[in-house]
Design a protein around this motif. Structure first.
Motif, PDB file in Angstrom:
ATOM      1  N   ALA A 395     -10.971 -45.743 -27.570  1.00 19.22           N
ATOM      2  CA  ALA A 395     -10.846 -44.459 -27.911  1.00 19.22           C
ATOM      3  C   ALA A 395     -10.928 -43.467 -26.542  1.00 19.22           C
ATOM      4  CB  ALA A 395     -12.076 -44.069 -28.706  1.00 19.22           C
ATOM      5  N   TYR A 396     -10.304 -42.672 -26.603  1.00 12.93           N
ATOM      6  CA  TYR A 396     -10.354 -41.508 -25.368  1.00 12.93           C
ATOM      7  C   TYR A 396     -10.599 -40.213 -25.735  1.00 12.93           C
ATOM      8  CZ  TYR A 396      -7.938 -45.412 -23.161  1.00 12.93           C
ATOM      9  OH  TYR A 396      -7.524 -46.674 -22.620  1.00 12.93           O
ATOM     10  N   ASP A 397     -11.610 -39.652 -24.828  1.00 12.21           N
ATOM     11  CA  ASP A 397     -11.927 -38.267 -24.914  1.00 12.21           C
ATOM     12  C   ASP A 397     -12.108 -37.605 -23.735  1.00 12.21           C
ATOM     13  OD1 ASP A 397     -12.865 -35.889 -26.298  1.00 12.21           O
ATOM     14  OD2 ASP A 397     -15.165 -36.509 -26.145  1.00 12.21           O
ATOM     15  N   ILE A 398     -12.049 -36.152 -23.732  1.00  9.64           N
ATOM     16  CA  ILE A 398     -11.922 -35.360 -22.615  1.00  9.64           C
ATOM     17  C   ILE A 398     -13.139 -34.364 -22.774  1.00  9.64           C
ATOM     18  CG2 ILE A 398     -10.756 -33.500 -21.041  1.00  9.64           C
ATOM     19  CD1 ILE A 398      -9.475 -36.413 -20.942  1.00  9.64           C
ATOM     20  N   SER A 399     -13.773 -34.087 -21.512  1.00 11.62           N
ATOM     21  CA  SER A 399     -14.907 -33.190 -21.644  1.00 11.62           C
ATOM     22  C   SER A 399     -14.925 -32.378 -20.530  1.00 11.62           C
ATOM     23  CB  SER A 399     -16.309 -33.772 -21.681  1.00 11.62           C
ATOM     24  OG  SER A 399     -17.374 -32.992 -21.894  1.00 11.62           O
ATOM     25  N   ASN A 400     -14.974 -31.145 -20.469  1.00  6.85           N
ATOM     26  CA  ASN A 400     -15.211 -29.746 -19.742  1.00  6.85           C
ATOM     27  C   ASN A 400     -15.946 -28.587 -20.422  1.00  6.85           C
ATOM     28  OD1 ASN A 400     -13.279 -27.772 -20.367  1.00  6.85           O
ATOM     29  ND2 ASN A 400     -12.061 -29.636 -20.818  1.00  6.85           N
ATOM     30  N   PHE A 401     -16.223 -28.042 -19.374  1.00  6.53           N
ATOM     31  CA  PHE A 401     -16.881 -26.525 -19.462  1.00  6.53           C
ATOM     32  C   PHE A 401     -16.131 -25.354 -18.876  1.00  6.53           C
ATOM     33  CE2 PHE A 401     -20.126 -23.307 -18.725  1.00  6.53           C
ATOM     34  CZ  PHE A 401     -20.490 -23.065 -20.169  1.00  6.53           C
ATOM     35  N   GLN A 402     -15.240 -24.777 -19.841  1.00  3.05           N
ATOM     36  CA  GLN A 402     -14.587 -23.662 -19.057  1.00  3.05           C
ATOM     37  C   GLN A 402     -13.739 -24.054 -18.037  1.00  3.05           C
ATOM     38  OE1 GLN A 402     -17.326 -20.500 -18.301  1.00  3.05           O
ATOM     39  NE2 GLN A 402     -17.679 -20.038 -20.498  1.00  3.05           N
ATOM     40  N   GLY A 403     -13.319 -25.268 -18.155  1.00  3.96           N
ATOM     41  CA  GLY A 403     -12.175 -25.933 -17.013  1.00  3.96           C
ATOM     42  C   GLY A 403     -13.044 -26.350 -15.903  1.00  3.96           C
ATOM     43  N   SER A 404     -14.135 -26.594 -15.883  1.00  7.90           N
ATOM     44  CA  SER A 404     -14.876 -27.152 -14.715  1.00  7.90           C
ATOM     45  C   SER A 404     -15.328 -28.240 -14.934  1.00  7.90           C
ATOM     46  CB  SER A 404     -16.184 -25.990 -14.195  1.00  7.90           C
ATOM     47  OG  SER A 404     -17.013 -26.263 -15.099  1.00  7.90           O
ATOM     48  N   SER A 405     -15.857 -28.937 -13.981  1.00  5.23           N
ATOM     49  CA  SER A 405     -16.164 -30.586 -14.078  1.00  5.23           C
ATOM     50  C   SER A 405     -15.558 -31.408 -15.197  1.00  5.23           C
ATOM     51  CB  SER A 405     -17.725 -30.458 -14.297  1.00  5.23           C
ATOM     52  OG  SER A 405     -18.531 -29.652 -13.294  1.00  5.23           O
ATOM     53  N   GLN A 406     -14.252 -31.346 -15.124  1.00  7.00           N
ATOM     54  CA  GLN A 406     -13.515 -32.134 -16.375  1.00  7.00           C
ATOM     55  C   GLN A 406     -13.680 -33.517 -16.014  1.00  7.00           C
ATOM     56  OE1 GLN A 406      -9.688 -30.279 -17.726  1.00  7.00           O
ATOM     57  NE2 GLN A 406      -9.658 -29.623 -15.585  1.00  7.00           N
ATOM     58  N   VAL A 407     -13.901 -34.275 -17.167  1.00  9.39           N
ATOM     59  CA  VAL A 407     -14.028 -35.799 -17.075  1.00  9.39           C
ATOM     60  C   VAL A 407     -13.173 -36.372 -18.050  1.00  9.39           C
ATOM     61  CG1 VAL A 407     -16.112 -35.668 -15.803  1.00  9.39           C
ATOM     62  CG2 VAL A 407     -16.145 -35.725 -17.959  1.00  9.39           C
ATOM     63  N   GLY A 408     -13.097 -37.577 -18.077  1.00  8.26           N
ATOM     64  CA  GLY A 408     -12.307 -38.478 -19.374  1.00  8.26           C
ATOM     65  C   GLY A 408     -13.195 -39.742 -19.178  1.00  8.26           C
ATOM     66  N   ALA A 409     -13.351 -40.028 -20.806  1.00  6.81           N
ATOM     67  CA  ALA A 409     -14.014 -41.339 -21.000  1.00  6.81           C
ATOM     68  C   ALA A 409     -13.173 -42.264 -21.950  1.00  6.81           C
ATOM     69  CB  ALA A 409     -15.151 -40.950 -21.718  1.00  6.81           C
ATOM     70  N   MET A 410     -13.381 -43.415 -21.780  1.00  6.87           N
ATOM     71  CA  MET A 410     -12.833 -44.774 -22.694  1.00  6.87           C
ATOM     72  C   MET A 410     -14.081 -45.665 -23.229  1.00  6.87           C
ATOM     73  SD  MET A 410     -10.249 -47.896 -21.496  1.00  6.87           S
ATOM     74  CE  MET A 410     -11.414 -49.100 -20.899  1.00  6.87           C
ATOM     75  N   GLN A 539     -23.806 -34.928 -16.452  1.00  2.85           N
ATOM     76  CA  GLN A 539     -24.317 -35.576 -15.234  1.00  2.85           C
ATOM     77  C   GLN A 539     -23.622 -34.700 -14.152  1.00  2.85           C
ATOM     78  OE1 GLN A 539     -23.815 -39.791 -15.639  1.00  2.85           O
ATOM     79  NE2 GLN A 539     -25.651 -40.019 -16.762  1.00  2.85           N
ATOM     80  N   LYS A 540     -22.400 -34.817 -14.226  1.00  3.94           N
ATOM     81  CA  LYS A 540     -21.425 -34.165 -13.046  1.00  3.94           C
ATOM     82  C   LYS A 540     -21.487 -32.862 -12.947  1.00  3.94           C
ATOM     83  CE  LYS A 540     -16.568 -34.236 -11.687  1.00  3.94           C
ATOM     84  NZ  LYS A 540     -16.076 -33.090 -11.295  1.00  3.94           N
ATOM     85  N   ARG A 541     -22.066 -32.159 -13.964  1.00  2.00           N
ATOM     86  CA  ARG A 541     -22.206 -30.686 -13.751  1.00  2.00           C
ATOM     87  C   ARG A 541     -23.542 -30.323 -13.344  1.00  2.00           C
ATOM     88  NH1 ARG A 541     -21.577 -27.549 -19.302  1.00  2.00           N
ATOM     89  NH2 ARG A 541     -23.884 -27.741 -19.600  1.00  2.00           N
ATOM     90  N   GLU A 542     -24.280 -31.117 -13.672  1.00  2.00           N
ATOM     91  CA  GLU A 542     -25.738 -30.950 -13.022  1.00  2.00           C
ATOM     92  C   GLU A 542     -25.712 -31.186 -11.791  1.00  2.00           C
ATOM     93  OE1 GLU A 542     -28.413 -33.276 -15.263  1.00  2.00           O
ATOM     94  OE2 GLU A 542     -28.366 -32.163 -16.983  1.00  2.00           O
ATOM     95  N   LYS A 543     -24.991 -32.082 -11.081  1.00  3.08           N
ATOM     96  CA  LYS A 543     -25.025 -32.723  -9.961  1.00  3.08           C
ATOM     97  C   LYS A 543     -24.216 -31.454  -8.925  1.00  3.08           C
ATOM     98  CE  LYS A 543     -23.379 -36.165  -6.681  1.00  3.08           C
ATOM     99  NZ  LYS A 543     -22.746 -37.651  -6.897  1.00  3.08           N
ATOM    100  N   THR A 544     -23.067 -30.993  -9.697  1.00  3.66           N
ATOM    101  CA  THR A 544     -22.381 -29.957  -8.898  1.00  3.66           C
ATOM    102  C   THR A 544     -23.287 -28.569  -8.895  1.00  3.66           C
ATOM    103  OG1 THR A 544     -20.276 -30.740  -9.874  1.00  3.66           O
ATOM    104  CG2 THR A 544     -20.186 -28.460  -8.989  1.00  3.66           C
ATOM    105  N   ALA A 545     -23.948 -28.180  -9.963  1.00  6.81           N
ATOM    106  CA  ALA A 545     -24.574 -27.038  -9.965  1.00  6.81           C
ATOM    107  C   ALA A 545     -26.027 -27.334  -8.764  1.00  6.81           C
ATOM    108  CB  ALA A 545     -25.394 -26.851 -11.342  1.00  6.81           C
ATOM    109  N   TYR A 546     -26.540 -28.243  -8.493  1.00  7.48           N
ATOM    110  CA  TYR A 546     -27.435 -28.572  -7.599  1.00  7.48           C
ATOM    111  C   TYR A 546     -26.909 -28.538  -6.109  1.00  7.48           C
ATOM    112  CZ  TYR A 546     -30.896 -31.451  -5.039  1.00  7.48           C
ATOM    113  OH  TYR A 546     -31.823 -31.842  -3.981  1.00  7.48           O
ATOM    114  N   ARG A 547     -25.631 -29.014  -6.248  1.00  9.43           N
ATOM    115  CA  ARG A 547     -24.827 -29.140  -4.668  1.00  9.43           C
ATOM    116  C   ARG A 547     -24.475 -27.573  -4.241  1.00  9.43           C
ATOM    117  NH1 ARG A 547     -21.795 -32.831  -5.778  1.00  9.43           N
ATOM    118  NH2 ARG A 547     -19.936 -31.669  -6.574  1.00  9.43           N
ATOM    119  N   SER A 548     -24.171 -26.809  -5.312  1.00  7.44           N
ATOM    120  CA  SER A 548     -23.697 -25.552  -5.052  1.00  7.44           C
ATOM    121  C   SER A 548     -24.524 -24.572  -4.625  1.00  7.44           C
ATOM    122  CB  SER A 548     -22.763 -24.964  -6.021  1.00  7.44           C
ATOM    123  OG  SER A 548     -23.640 -24.774  -7.347  1.00  7.44           O
ATOM    124  N   VAL A 549     -26.094 -24.901  -5.429  1.00  6.51           N
ATOM    125  CA  VAL A 549     -27.084 -23.926  -5.035  1.00  6.51           C
ATOM    126  C   VAL A 549     -27.667 -24.234  -3.622  1.00  6.51           C
ATOM    127  CG1 VAL A 549     -29.501 -23.523  -5.593  1.00  6.51           C
ATOM    128  CG2 VAL A 549     -27.641 -23.433  -7.457  1.00  6.51           C
TER     129      VAL A 549
END
Length: 613
Positions: A395-410, A539-549
């Motif tokens: 199974a496949y799914d895509i997850s993002n928040f307003q186009g940011s930190s886009q990821v896919g999963a299998m 996880q990716k979004r939190e890491k990005t937020a931490y890095r950007s701040v």
């Protein structure tokens, strides 16, 4: 140098040997009193089928010399833990039971719940197989002995204590309301309670109560009296007595075919206070002594508490070396005993009977699950007119928040059951902005391209593909799969809410009955890939937020970022910190703290630089 030459040059010396396959992967790690005799034995004579299979894959080996067998055993355990070789016996939990952890290595230890045991100097108690039992234990402990549960490491001084101190759930060492010696007494009492040394604890509390009364400290004496009564009630409830009044573990295992289960009873202060069980993989073809030795090495290398005596249902191979290793780990003598008579033998028989019963229950449940899964797959094959039974489903799914930190999963199911080791996650690289269709196509093209390139992580092709979404996502997926030459794989889309199943060639969805086993297995697969995608995205979004701040602030490098996050716990908490709060962080100075405030849009006086409230 070929294998025969390397075998001829092996030294007659203690050490660890490491077997590699043709790809260089480590497939087996072992120890030996004589490397020459042990390693050569694998390539001479007849062996059990599993050993023969392992030897057939050996393309190379290496070895590490040690001073003695105990040192070899220590190194062997470390290497097995690090590499998890395919042909070594390993313990597999079918659950993740929690432990109570007390950070005794700290000046003011704290109590917390954890599901992982590490050798960090803390004391671990458990595992607790019942969540209700754990909650009741913690509730009682926090009422009796109010030690801290906060995450500050090291403890940070505060001008005012937290709410737990006001309601009597913490002695508030952070605000100086208790000295280290008094606090340690409370911690020692907690440890005595959890070790099952209730008699010693009752005696200690009585002495403290009488001393407080003699000093006219009547409030303290009353509090100790209440603690004493609570502990005595617990003592009355604990009726299962062990074979002696000492601390001991009792270990046995059961085997049936390729399945094996190890069981441990924990006895503390003469009372059986808990148990834990593990499934053993890789034990087929081994003697009972070899299995028991592997069980001991695997379990006690995890950092769990080691008692002075361990009672065993079977004599382990190389018992003297294992006992020496355990003694070194414990920092005191450890006796391995195989009782032949008396109450200790009766206890071990009870442990073995429980192990047999648990294994039978597991095998029966597994058979029923396999039968249920096969029935669901047969129903799915019939309803959807699939060419063959869908043994491997992806199974496949895509997850993002307003186009940011886009990821896919299998996510992958094999024979109707999740196979987490085959799950894969994808960071979207070529798509900009919120475009689930293009992101899905990127994920599928990467997955099937890797399969075409013979990547072992993607080599197994699915019998069935499920897309989390409706017709739009399904058409995007099919377009890519056709282009990649895998259009023959049946592909469907499952839409949420109404649980409609879509297939290519018709806009009319398939409505499976809610009670259908086929629908339930599809829902489970869809929910698994959605969970996996969401978790990775967060996880990716939190890491990005931490890095950007923090990354653009001069003076804040990796060490300071780590210290900040460890101190405050989250980026949100950092953004609310005052100058004084930041200065309390280990290694922080006033200049960098002021830069952090400025980078967060704050002034040194704590106000928002925009002037908003």
């Amino acid at each position: 140098m070929d294998l025969e030459e390397k075998l001829a040059r092996l030294p007659d010396h203690p050490g660890v040997y490491i077997m590699h396959d043709a790809s260089g992967a480590i497939i087996y790690v072992g120890k030996a009193a004589s490397l020459r005799n042990r390693v050569r034995s694998y390539f001479r004579g007849q062996h059990q089928p599993r050993t023969q299979a392992m030897v057939s894959h050996v393309a190379d080996f290496e070895y590490i010399l040690t001073d003695n067998e105990v040192e070899a055993l220590i190194l062997e355990c470390n290497l097995i833990k690090q590499h998890r070789p395919r042909y070594n016996v390993s313990l597999k939990d079918d659950k993740s039971y929690p432990y109570i952890k007390i950070t005794t290595q700290e000046d003011f230890p704290r109590i917390q719940i954890t599901r992982s045991v590490t050798r960090d100097g803390s004391r671990y108690f458990g595992p607790y197989t019942s969540a209700g039992s754990l909650k009741e234990t913690l509730k009682l402990l926090r009422g009796l002995f109010p030690i801290r549960t906060c995450r500050d490491t090291p403890l940070q001084p505060r001008s005012r204590p937290c709410l737990n101190a006001h309601i009597g759930r913490c002695l508030a060492p952070c605000s100086g309301q208790v000295d280290r010696e008094t606090y340690r007494e409370a911690v020692d009492n907690v440890i005595m309670f959890l070790e099952g040394r209730h008699t010693a604890l009752v005696k200690e509390l009585k002495e403290q109560m009488e001393a407080a009364a003699a000093n006219l400290e009547f409030e303290k004496a009353a509090r100790l009296r209440d603690q004493l009564r609570a502990v005595q009630e617990v003592c009355e409830k604990q009726k299962l007595a062990a074979a002696s009044g000492e601390d001991a573990d009792a270990i046995a295992f059961a085997r049936e075919g390729e399945a094996a289960l190890g069981l441990i009873f924990f006895s503390r202060g003469g009372k059986v206070i808990g148990r834990d069980h593990f499934f053993l993989t890789g034990s087929e073809g081994l003697s009972r002594g070899e299995v028991m030795a592997a069980l001991l090495k695997e379990y006690y290398s995890r950092g769990v508490e080691i008692p002075p005596e361990i009672l065993l249902h079977d004599e382990p191979e190389d018992a003297a070396t294992i006992a020496s290793w355990l003694s070194r780990l414990r920092g005191g003598r450890v006796n391995l005993r195989v009782p032949k008579r008396g109450t200790k033998l009766k206890l071990l028989r009870l442990v073995h009977e429980n192990a047999v019963s648990l294994l039978q229950e597991h095998l029966l449940a597994r058979r029923r699950q396999e039968e249920g899964s096969r029935a669901a797959l047969l129903e799915l094959q019939e309803i959807l007119e699939l060419p063959r039974l869908p043994r491997r489903m992806e199974a496949y799914d895509i997850s993002n928040f307003q186009g940011s930190s886009q990821v896919g999963a299998m996510a992958v199911f094999v024979d109707g059951r999740p196979l987490p080791s085959a799950y894969r996650r994808f960071q979207i690289k070529t798509v900009r902005g919120p475009n689930d269709f293009a992101s899905l196509q990127e994920v599928l093209s990467r997955r099937f391209r890797r399969a075409a390139e013979q990547d072992p992580h993607f080599a197994d092709l699915p019998d069935f593909v499920l897309i989390d979404g409706g017709l739009g996502q399904l058409h995007a997926a099919r377009e890519t799969m056709e282009a990649m030459g895998v259009g023959y794989i049946p592909t469907f889309g499952l839409a949420k809410e109404e649980e409609l199943l879509f297939r290519v060639g018709t806009s009319e969805p398939i409505r499976l009955p809610r009670e259908s086993k086929a629908l339930q297995i599809l829902q489970h697969l869809r929910d698994e890939v959605h969970r996996f995608a969401i978790t990775y995205h967060r996880q990716k979004r939190e890491k990005t937020a931490y890095r950007s701040v923090l990354d653009d602030i001069p003076g804040v490098g990796p060490k300071r970022k780590k210290a900040l996050l460890r101190h405050f716990g989250s980026v949100a908490a950092i953004s609310k910190a005052t100058l004084e709060d930041l200065l309390a962080v280990e290694g922080m100075n006033r200049t960098v703290a002021a830069r952090i405030l400025a980078g967060l849009g704050r002034r040194s006086d704590g106000e928002d630089s925009t002037g908003s409230p």
